[in-house]
Design a protein around this motif. Structure first.
Motif, mmCIF file in Angstrom:
data_model
loop_
_atom_site.group_PDB
_atom_site.id
_atom_site.type_symbol
_atom_site.label_atom_id
_atom_site.label_comp_id
_atom_site.label_asym_id
_atom_site.label_seq_id
_atom_site.Cartn_x
_atom_site.Cartn_y
_atom_site.Cartn_z
ATOM 1 N N CYS A 1 0.457 -0.789 0.202
ATOM 2 C CA CYS A 1 -0.006 0.064 -0.285
ATOM 3 C C CYS A 1 1.141 1.644 0.055
ATOM 4 N N ARG A 2 1.858 1.497 0.932
ATOM 5 C CA ARG A 2 2.740 2.665 0.941
ATOM 6 C C ARG A 2 3.551 2.336 -0.662
ATOM 7 N N LYS B 1 -7.604 -5.107 10.261
ATOM 8 C CA LYS B 1 -6.196 -4.238 9.864
ATOM 9 C C LYS B 1 -6.488 -4.050 8.267
ATOM 10 N N VAL B 2 -6.968 -3.897 7.293
ATOM 11 C CA VAL B 2 -6.976 -3.509 5.973
ATOM 12 C C VAL B 2 -7.470 -2.324 6.192
ATOM 13 N N SER C 1 -2.792 4.663 7.399
ATOM 14 C CA SER C 1 -2.138 5.392 7.460
ATOM 15 C C SER C 1 -0.721 5.404 6.540
ATOM 16 N N THR C 2 -1.522 4.711 5.317
ATOM 17 C CA THR C 2 -0.494 5.033 3.499
ATOM 18 C C THR C 2 -1.074 6.072 2.845
#
Length: 716
Positions: free
Chosen positions: A534-535, A567-568, A574-575
């Motif tokens: 994702c990042r 969590k997904v 976060s990204t």
């Protein structure tokens, strides 16, 4: 009782003895001395003349308390109360031979101590009085000056005094319980009817005969006696005497009252001992058995296993130790809840117990693991039959909340003395064999072999290396492009994990993924991969690369976590990656294991905007009815099918049917593992929308993949 009661304390531990002494003094008792060994008990008793002795059973070196009490009883009439932390049955039975007045288990509180002392003192006083009364009774009987006999309901003489012996010419031993009263009288003269009435109570309990009766003694010696007959109250006996028996009656009543008191005290004492022993048994059972299933726990298992090994060693038989681990039990716990899991474990325990012979043991080893110890096995064939019998138990469904639930088990078997001669060795080798059964498809049993031990050591080393790889961040994602079958343009990518150990070649998933799954490290590794891709995708977009959706493989352990969707969402947040550009790939089997739970979780993922695809589709798990219910976007045709389409007409027809079915359900089709132009042409002709495989590009490191994308045209 005037003055303070003197109590002698016999205790080998000085601190305990002093504490007990002060407690007794605080209660108002006199403690003239404390004795620390069994050898000093008689001497101290002679000097102090105590009225009661508190005797610890365990006195260290020398005589124990029971031995000391035995010698004491031979010389003194002093009540003894035993003290002990724990007494087994043999010690308890041996102590009873010395006539203790009570038995106190340590630790005890002051109230229990006082009550026990007072009961013992009362019991001793009653016994003493009873003894004195009995002696008084015997004295009256013996020195009455008249010949006396006690006759039971059958006419048998139970007891006579010395005067009767002199009168009859027989010794007491010749008469008591050997002769009847009719042996000494001429029946016509003795008035037998009156004595029978007295025994039946018809004459008011007493008969006086004024006439003289003929008494016949030994050698036909005769005497004439005037008799008085009285029935002993509450019995079927009567006293035949020449005198008034008022004093004897009074003595009987006193004895009866004292007996009643003694019985009451003894009953209370027995109840207390019984309650204590029942409590100890319950505590011992709880300490040695599993609270959920009632089966023996580890401690009791080890004890029985040691005994079994000793027995088999003497009789030259084989012993099989089997470790059973329920297959996919974690998924049941995660999806149906721990309550259902506990019900299943209890049902499994009951079913296993039905399979056991009388001398076998089944124990719960922890979690969903059970251990079976099978004794007296003549040869390996008998062990195989037993293992097959255990597996058959799991072929029938378990009914939980009235719903059928199927669960299988994997069994590892180690044999004494072939594989090991120790408890620890048998458990270790059986555990290794059990994991081998898991790896070979589950729902089976495996005997331990030496090659397994080598593989086990290798797995342990690999597990340690993988844990270090996580800490050192040696894992990295490679990306393989997805190609539009019509335009040939890149439409997306799949992230694939690689491992770059320090100083070693790049490792591919087949080399380390099975151990990640087995060890549970797949969960942190999968979370790391999700966050990383994702990042990376967000970074590419920020650098001006055309946005592409990235597909991430998800393991069964990850998906079955209750907080997987959360969590997904956290990784996306976060990204700052748009959910539209993330695709979650799930193997077909994971989804079909629990269709209800899968529909719920897939729905949650769809709500946050993530795309969902079924990986390895076509391997034979799904049904059309379930497939139509699943909130999925894509079906990925398994590469094993793709590899066969140009060489196996049957497989080509299967792939064609899958594509047609997918389109009818409104799903996009993606072909995995395309390796040749022939495969590409066939799939394109069948209108498979997207493809990926080495025919287009192998998985690439991030920098190389970025270069490829910037060279390739991307549809906008």
């Amino acid at each position: 009782m005037s003055g303070k009661v003197k109590i002698l304390v016999v205790e080998d531990e000085a601190v305990v003895a002093e504490d007990l002494k002060q407690t007794l003094i605080g209660m108002g008792y006199d403690v003239p001395a404390v004795v620390y060994s069994g050898e000093r008990v008689l001497e101290a008793t002679e000097e102090e003349q105590p009225e009661l002795i508190l005797m610890d059973i365990s006195l260290g070196r020398g005589d124990d308390g029971i031995t000391a009490a035995g010698r004491l009883r031979a010389r003194f009439d002093i009540p003894v109360i035993y003290l002990s932390f724990l007494a087994d049955d043999d010690t308890f039975q041996r102590s009873l031979l010395t006539g203790p007045f009570a038995f106190l288990m340590k630790p005890f509180d002051s109230l229990r101590l006082r009550q026990t002392i007072e009961i013992a003192l009362a019991k001793h006083a009653i016994e003493k009085k009873l003894k004195e009364s009995g002696e008084h009774y015997r004295t009256i009987f013996e020195v009455s000056g008249s010949a006396m006999m006690i006759v039971d309901e059958n006419g048998t003489i139970a007891m006579v005094n010395e005067e009767f012996a002199q009168l009859s010419g027989y010794s007491k031993e010749e008469v008591e319980c050997r002769k009847e009263w009719s042996d000494f009288f001429v029946m016509e003269q003795f008035a037998a009817k009156e004595i029978q009435q007295c025994l039946r109570g018809a004459a008011g309990g007493a008969v006086s005969l004024d006439n003289v009766s003929l008494f016949i003694g030994s050698n036909q010696r005769t005497s004439y006696v005037c008799t008085k007959i009285k029935k002993v109250p509450g019995t079927e006996r009567c006293v035949v005497s020449m005198i008034d028996i008022t004093e004897i009656k009074r003595a009987e009543e006193e004895i009866r009252a004292l007996n009643a008191e003694l019985i009451k005290v003894n009953t209370l004492l027995k109840q207390e001992v019984a309650e204590r022993r029942n409590s100890e048994k319950q505590l011992q059972h709880q300490a040695n058995h599993d609270s959920l299933t009632g089966l023996p726990n580890r401690e009791l298992l080890f004890d029985r296993l040691k005994q079994a090994l000793a027995y088999e060693d003497r009789h030259n038989n084989l012993l099989a130790l089997m470790i059973l681990d329920l297959d996919n039990f974690k998924a049941i716990n995660d999806t149906l809840g721990h309550v259902v899991g506990d019900i299943l474990l209890k049902d499994v325990a009951k079913r296993l117990q039905q399979c056991m012979r009388q001398y076998d043991t089944v124990a719960r080893f922890g979690g969903d693991e059970f251990v079976i110890v099978v004794n007296e096995m003549p040869d390996i064939h008998d062990i195989v039959k037993f293992a097959e019998k255990v597996l058959e138990l799991f072929q029938r469904p378990f009914y939980i909340l009235d719903q059928p639930t199927y669960v299988t088990t994997s069994i590892g078997i180690s044999i004494y003395p072939l594989q090991s001669t120790t408890v620890e060795g048998l458990l270790k080798t059986a555990d290794i064999a059990m994991y081998q059964a898991k790896r070979e498809g589950k729902n089976s049993f495996q005997f331990f072999t030496e090659s397994m031990a080598l593989k086990s050591d290798e797995r342990a080393i690999m597990k340690k290396r993988l844990r270090s790889a996580l800490e050192r961040e040696e894992f990295l994602p490679h990306y393989q492009p997805r190609i539009d079958a019509t335009t040939g343009k890149i439409t997306g990518m799949e992230a694939l994990m690689r491992w770059q150990p320090r100083g070693a070649p790049l490792a591919f998933p087949a080399e380390f993924f099975p151990m990640l799954e087995e060890s549970g490290l797949i969960i942190p590794a999968g979370e790391w991969l999700l966050d990383m891709v994702c990042r990376q995708n967000k970074a590419w977009q920020e650098r001006g690369m055309e946005p592409l959706r990235v597909a991430v493989n998800t393991s069964a352990r990850q998906f079955h976590q209750e907080d997987f969707t959360e969590k997904v969402s956290q990784a996306l947040a976060s990204t700052r990656l748009d959910p539209h550009y993330l695709e979650i790939e799930l193997p077909e089997k994971i989804i079909m294991d629990n269709i209800t739970e899968s529909v719920r979780k897939l729905g949650e993922l769809r709500e946050i905007g993530v795309k969902i695809s079924i990986d390895n589709f076509g391997t034979g798990y799904s049904s059309l009815s379930y497939l139509n219910r699943l909130p999925i976007d894509e079906l990925q045709i398994d590469k094993s099918l793709v590899n066969s389409i140009t060489v196996d007409p049957g497989e080509a027809m299967v792939v064609s049917a899958i594509i047609t079915m997918g389109h009818s359900l409104g799903k996009k089709l993606v072909a995995e593992g395309v390796e040749s132009e022939e495969q590409y042409v066939f799939l394109a002709q069948q209108r498979c929308e997207e493809m990926q495989g080495h025919y287009f590009s192998r998985p690439l490191p991030p920098d190389d993949f970025e270069k490829l994308v910037r060279l390739f045209p991307i549809p906008t």
